[in-house]
Design an enzyme around this catalytic site. Structure first.
Site, PDB file in Angstrom:
ATOM      1  N   ARG A  66       2.424   6.061  -7.340  1.00  0.00           N
ATOM      2  CA  ARG A  66       3.572   5.897  -8.250  1.00  0.00           C
ATOM      3  C   ARG A  66       3.692   7.021  -9.265  1.00  0.00           C
ATOM      4  O   ARG A  66       4.770   7.250  -9.800  1.00  0.00           O
ATOM      5  CB  ARG A  66       3.525   4.529  -8.903  1.00  0.00           C
ATOM      6  N   GLU A 103     -12.115  -1.899  -8.489  1.00  0.00           N
ATOM      7  CA  GLU A 103     -12.562  -3.281  -8.653  1.00  0.00           C
ATOM      8  C   GLU A 103     -13.121  -3.841  -7.347  1.00  0.00           C
ATOM      9  O   GLU A 103     -13.980  -4.703  -7.350  1.00  0.00           O
ATOM     10  CB  GLU A 103     -11.397  -4.177  -9.110  1.00  0.00           C
TER      11      GLU A 103
END
Length: 177
Positions: A66, A103
């Protein structure tokens, strides 16, 4: 130019989706901004004016994926080179790479070997600062090539995750959640 008004327009166009992509996550979606020409122009103003205020930037680095939507606003308006940082295996030619922790595991970023020159001052642009893993990896790549990271500029920052504390550079976020 009214940057306060621009900020309110941008904020109004960020959508929230509870329990996406999994239960317990509140997903912040920037794509409604691009469905509004007014909001897109407001976002461009905020990004460009902020980078102008930094005074001394030689290169804009865009993080996959993005960041590729945001960084061209800045590089085009300010006539600065745009350098992509991509996931491993997506760039041709000789590259440098750095592995980083997410994560859910690890990933690898690459940058073309000749894209940053020693001593160049760099602003890194991405959509979101969460835990800081991608920003930290990009900073490492830039430093490895002899560049100096002036700042990580993001559209959105998830304050509670304290990602900026994991970064070796200054951070500016347009909107904080």
């Amino acid at each position: 130019m009214d940057l306060t008004s621009d900020l309110e327009i941008v904020k109004a166009h960020i959508a929230s989706f509870p329990d996406f992509p999994k239960p317990g996550i509140l997903f912040r979606d920037m794509f409604p901004i691009f469905r509004s020409p007014q909001a897109t122009a407001a976002l461009e103003n905020l990004l460009v004016e902020h980078v102008k205020s930094l005074n001394d930037v030689d290169v804009v680095v865009a993080l996959e994926s993005r960041g590729f939507l945001l960084a061209p606003f800045v590089s085009s308006k300010l006539r600065l080179p745009l350098v992509p940082v991509r996931k491993k295996g997506k760039l041709p030619g000789k590259t440098r790479e750095v592995e980083f922790t997410l994560e859910y595991g690890t990933d690898t970023f690459e940058m073309q070997e000749d894209s940053i020159k020693p001593g160049q001052k760099v602003v890194v642009i991405d959509d979101l600062l969460a835990t800081g893993g991608t920003g930290k990896a990009a900073c490492q790549l830039i430093r490895d090539m002899g560049g100096e990271v002036v700042e990580l500029l993001v559209l959105m920052e998830l304050i509670e995750l304290q990602g900026r504390s994991n970064l070796p550079c200054s951070v500016h976020s347009i909107v904080q959640f």
